[in-house]
Every structure is written in structure tokens, then in C-alpha cells.
Design an enzyme around this catalytic site. Structure first.
Site, short mmCIF file in Angstrom:
data_model
loop_
_atom_site.label_atom_id
_atom_site.label_comp_id
_atom_site.label_asym_id
_atom_site.label_seq_id
_atom_site.Cartn_x
_atom_site.Cartn_y
_atom_site.Cartn_z
N ARG A 83 6.78 -135.07 73.02
CA ARG A 83 6.21 -134.10 73.97
C ARG A 83 7.25 -133.01 74.26
O ARG A 83 8.37 -133.04 73.72
CB ARG A 83 5.80 -134.80 75.27
CG ARG A 83 6.98 -135.32 76.07
CD ARG A 83 6.53 -135.99 77.36
NE ARG A 83 7.64 -136.07 78.30
CZ ARG A 83 7.59 -136.63 79.49
NH1 ARG A 83 6.47 -137.17 79.90
NH2 ARG A 83 8.64 -136.66 80.29
N ASP A 112 10.81 -140.86 68.69
CA ASP A 112 10.71 -141.00 70.15
C ASP A 112 10.50 -142.48 70.48
O ASP A 112 10.04 -143.24 69.63
CB ASP A 112 9.52 -140.17 70.69
CG ASP A 112 9.72 -139.73 72.15
OD1 ASP A 112 9.77 -140.59 73.02
OD2 ASP A 112 9.82 -138.52 72.40
N TYR A 158 22.99 -136.75 85.32
CA TYR A 158 22.51 -135.76 84.35
C TYR A 158 23.64 -134.78 84.02
O TYR A 158 23.93 -134.51 82.85
CB TYR A 158 21.31 -135.02 84.94
CG TYR A 158 20.58 -134.13 83.95
CD1 TYR A 158 19.79 -134.69 82.95
CD2 TYR A 158 20.69 -132.75 84.01
CE1 TYR A 158 19.12 -133.88 82.03
CE2 TYR A 158 20.03 -131.94 83.10
CZ TYR A 158 19.24 -132.51 82.12
OH TYR A 158 18.59 -131.71 81.21
N MET A 197 9.80 -130.05 74.78
CA MET A 197 10.53 -129.18 73.85
C MET A 197 10.70 -129.82 72.48
O MET A 197 10.70 -129.12 71.46
CB MET A 197 11.90 -128.85 74.44
CG MET A 197 11.82 -127.73 75.46
SD MET A 197 13.46 -127.17 75.91
CE MET A 197 13.70 -128.05 77.43
N LYS A 251 25.45 -134.47 80.41
CA LYS A 251 25.26 -133.24 79.63
C LYS A 251 26.59 -132.50 79.41
O LYS A 251 26.78 -131.87 78.38
CB LYS A 251 24.23 -132.33 80.31
CG LYS A 251 22.81 -132.90 80.31
CD LYS A 251 22.21 -132.87 78.90
CE LYS A 251 20.74 -133.26 78.88
NZ LYS A 251 20.16 -133.22 77.54
N1 LIG Z 1 12.84 -128.96 80.86
C1 LIG Z 1 13.95 -128.41 81.28
O1 LIG Z 1 13.94 -127.61 82.23
C2 LIG Z 1 15.27 -128.71 80.61
C3 LIG Z 1 16.37 -127.93 80.96
C4 LIG Z 1 17.59 -128.15 80.34
C5 LIG Z 1 17.70 -129.14 79.37
N2 LIG Z 1 16.62 -129.90 79.05
C6 LIG Z 1 16.81 -130.91 77.98
O2 LIG Z 1 15.92 -130.65 76.92
C7 LIG Z 1 15.58 -131.88 76.25
C8 LIG Z 1 14.06 -132.01 76.18
O3 LIG Z 1 13.55 -132.02 77.50
P1 LIG Z 1 12.02 -131.83 77.90
O4 LIG Z 1 12.00 -130.91 79.04
O5 LIG Z 1 11.20 -131.56 76.69
O6 LIG Z 1 11.75 -133.30 78.47
P2 LIG Z 1 10.54 -134.34 78.32
O7 LIG Z 1 10.78 -135.34 79.38
O8 LIG Z 1 9.23 -133.62 78.27
O9 LIG Z 1 10.80 -134.98 76.87
C9 LIG Z 1 11.88 -135.84 76.63
C10 LIG Z 1 11.48 -136.78 75.50
O10 LIG Z 1 12.61 -137.66 75.25
C11 LIG Z 1 12.08 -138.96 75.04
N3 LIG Z 1 13.08 -139.98 75.30
C12 LIG Z 1 13.59 -140.35 76.52
N4 LIG Z 1 14.43 -141.38 76.36
C13 LIG Z 1 14.49 -141.66 75.03
C14 LIG Z 1 15.20 -142.60 74.25
N5 LIG Z 1 16.00 -143.53 74.81
N6 LIG Z 1 15.03 -142.58 72.89
C15 LIG Z 1 14.19 -141.69 72.32
N7 LIG Z 1 13.47 -140.79 73.01
C16 LIG Z 1 13.63 -140.77 74.36
C17 LIG Z 1 10.89 -139.06 75.99
O11 LIG Z 1 10.00 -140.11 75.62
C18 LIG Z 1 10.28 -137.67 75.87
O12 LIG Z 1 9.29 -137.60 74.85
C19 LIG Z 1 16.25 -132.98 77.08
O13 LIG Z 1 17.47 -133.34 76.45
C20 LIG Z 1 16.51 -132.32 78.41
O14 LIG Z 1 17.57 -132.93 79.10
C21 LIG Z 1 15.42 -129.72 79.65
#
Ligand SMILES: NC(=O)c1ccc[n+]([C@@H]2O[C@H](COP(=O)([O-])OP(=O)(O)OC[C@H]3O[C@@H](n4cnc5c(N)ncnc54)[C@H](O)[C@@H]3O)[C@@H](O)[C@H]2O)c1
Length: 245
Positions: free
Chosen positions: A16, A37, A151, A18, A155
Site C-alpha cells: 500500500r 510486504d 521513529y 508509497m 530514521k
Molecule cells: N507518509 C508519510 O508522511 C511519510 C513521511 C516520511 C517517511 N515515510 C516513510 O515512507 C515509507 C512508506 O510509508 P507509507 O506512508 O507508504 O506507509 P504505509 O503505512 O502506508 O506503508 C508501509 C508498508 O510497510 C509495511 N511493513 C510494515 N512493517 C513491515 C515489515 N516488518 N516487513 C515488511 N513490510 C512491513 C506495511 O505492511 C505497509 O504496507 C516508510 O518507510 C515511512 O516511514 C512516510
């Protein structure tokens, strides 16, 4: 020709948000994609992409799982050229309330998972003589985020490892860079406690006056994965609409 035509990419956290978007964008530019995933919904994302994508259920905290993912990429598509270490988790607790267990849990996904991923693909990329690893960090790799100690710590660590890996892997022809998204329109952002207020505040603070779309981060991931970035390694790309400015 696509910008990553014929390359083989592994995208973690692809079920899901990004990760699903990065997988679609890379496939749209000619890559074959191993989408992984813990969430089985990744199978539908892979099916939607078509025969150039496969799904592997994968916990990034497990070295054995990583070995299976790399073996699947090599057996199915013949190589590993690109790794997008995107899987992540966010816990929102102030330091005094954050339990040791939750701190460790977050670190295992966001830091250990990135380490295991880079370690797992290095051999396969070196055999192919090329590679691009993109570690999805955050603006929380660059500034402290109150209420997100685990977090932020995890990071910052992923950002530091990116630079170590760029130095160690450069001689093997493998580039390693990080991407630092600001607020992006996914479940992770909207599920955070008090998110509506936080999003409004970030919109007010942002020079562009809005949060970002997943595609706007995928565009930078695609650039770093492609040969257009062939002289770029050890770099961190902030994609935050100017929030940190
Ligand atoms: N959304 C934001 O505002 C934002 C900002 C900065 C960084 N990020 C980073 O971008 C990346 C993607 O985030 P997103 O917003 O799409 O989040 P999201 O929660 O929509 O997706 C994260 C995905 O990672 C998977 N996941 C979690 N733990 C896991 C594991 N142990 N093994 C395999 N898969 C696992 C989840 O099942 C999920 O599908 C992340 O690393 C997040 O920290 C997000």
C-alpha cells in the site's frame, strides 16, 4: 525505452501507500518488480502491475526472508539491480511513555530491516556489476520530531547507514542514496494521533501549502534508481514541499 528498462527491482512495503506507488512507477518505466510486504494485499498490487511483477510475503526483520526475496528475484527475473527499502512503521509516543518494547519494535523494522536488506542484495548486485539502493528515510532523519522518539532515532540511523553503504559498496558499482519525504498522503500520515491538526499545521508551514502525493516521492526514487543518477551516491534527497526550508 523506459528509464529503468530491463532492470530488476525489489520494493519492500509494497502492499500500500508509497511502496505500491514506487513499484507501479518503476514497472511503468520498464523494470520487473519483486514487491514484498508482511501484508498479503501486496499480491493484488503485483497482480495489478501484471506479469512483470511478483509478490513475496516478507518480514524485513528476518534475514531468512531476505534470502528468499533475493533468490526469488534471481530465479524469476535473473538479477537484482534496484532495492527500495521502503517498509516502515511509525509509533507516536513521547519519550516518557514510550515502552522499551515498542522502541525496539520500531527500530527492528526501520533500522535493522534496512541493514538486512542492504546486506542481502550486495552480493547479487555485485555479481551483476551494478546496483542502486534507495533507502526511504524521512525528514525525521534530519530534525527531531517531538512525540516520535523511536521513529526519529530509527530514521536517523537509516540515513547514517546509507552513507556507510555508499562508501563500502561504491567500488562494487553499487550506489546507495536516501530519500527524505515530508508529509505524504498515505495511511501512515492519516493514522497518526492528532493527524488532522498536524496536517493543517504542516500545510500552513509549507512554502507549497500542501502535503505531498506518493507519486511525487516515486519520481525521485525513479531518478535515483535509473542511470540518470549514475554519479549520485551517498546523497539524501528531501521531498517535503520546502517544509524544512
Ligand atoms: N507518509 C508519510 O508522511 C511519510 C513521511 C516520511 C517517511 N515515510 C516513510 O515512507 C515509507 C512508506 O510509508 P507509507 O506512508 O507508504 O506507509 P504505509 O503505512 O502506508 O506503508 C508501509 C508498508 O510497510 C509495511 N511493513 C510494515 N512493517 C513491515 C515489515 N516488518 N516487513 C515488511 N513490510 C512491513 C506495511 O505492511 C505497509 O504496507 C516508510 O518507510 C515511512 O516511514 C512516510
Amino acid at each position: 525505452m523506459g528509464r529503468v528498462q530491463g532492470r530488476v527491482a525489489i520494493v519492500t512495503g509494497g502492499a500500500r501507500g508509497m511502496g505500491a506507488c514506487h513499484a507501479r512507477v518503476l514497472a511503468g518505466e520498464g523494470a520487473r518488480v519483486v514487491l514484498t510486504d508482511v501484508d498479503g494485499a501486496g499480491a493484488e498490487v503485483a497482480a495489478g502491475i501484471g506479469k512483470g511483477a511478483v509478490f513475496v510475503r516478507h518480514d524485513v526483520r528476518s534475514a531468512d526472508d531476505w534470502a528468499r526475496v533475493v533468490a526469488t528475484a534471481e530465479e524469476t527475473f535473473g538479477a537484482v539491480d534496484i532495492l527500495v527499502n521502503n517498509a516502515g512503521t511509525a509509533v507516536h509516543e513521547p519519550i516518557e511513555r514510550m515502552s522499551e518494547e515498542r522502541f525496539r519494535g520500531e527500530w527492528e523494522v526501520n533500522t535493522l530491516g534496512v541493514f538486512l536488506g542492504m546486506k542481502a542484495v550486495a552480493g547479487a548486485m555485485a555479481r551483476g556489476g551494478r546496483g542502486s539502493i534507495v533507502n526511504i528515510c524521512s525528514i525525521s532523519s534530519l530534525v527531531g520530531e517531538a512525540g516520535a522518539v523511536g521513529y526519529t532515532a530509527s530514521k536517523f540511523a537509516a540515513y547514517g547507514m546509507t552513507r556507510v553503504a555508499a562508501k563500502e559498496f561504491g567500488p562494487k558499482g553499487i550506489r546507495v542514496n536516501s530519500v527524505h519525504p515530508g508529509p505524504i498522503d498515505t495511511a501512515m500520515l492519516h493514522d497518526a494521533p492528532g493527524s488532522e491538526e498536524a496536517v493543517l499545521m504542516m500545510k500552513r508551514m509549507s512554502p507549497l501549502g500542501r502535503i505531498g502525493a506518493p507519486e511525487e516521492v516515486s519520481a525521485v526514487v525513479l531518478f535515483l534508481a535509473s542511470d540518470e543518477a549514475r554519479f549520485v551516491t551517498g546523497a539524501g534527497y528531501v521531498v517535503d514541499g520546502g517544509l524544512l526550508a
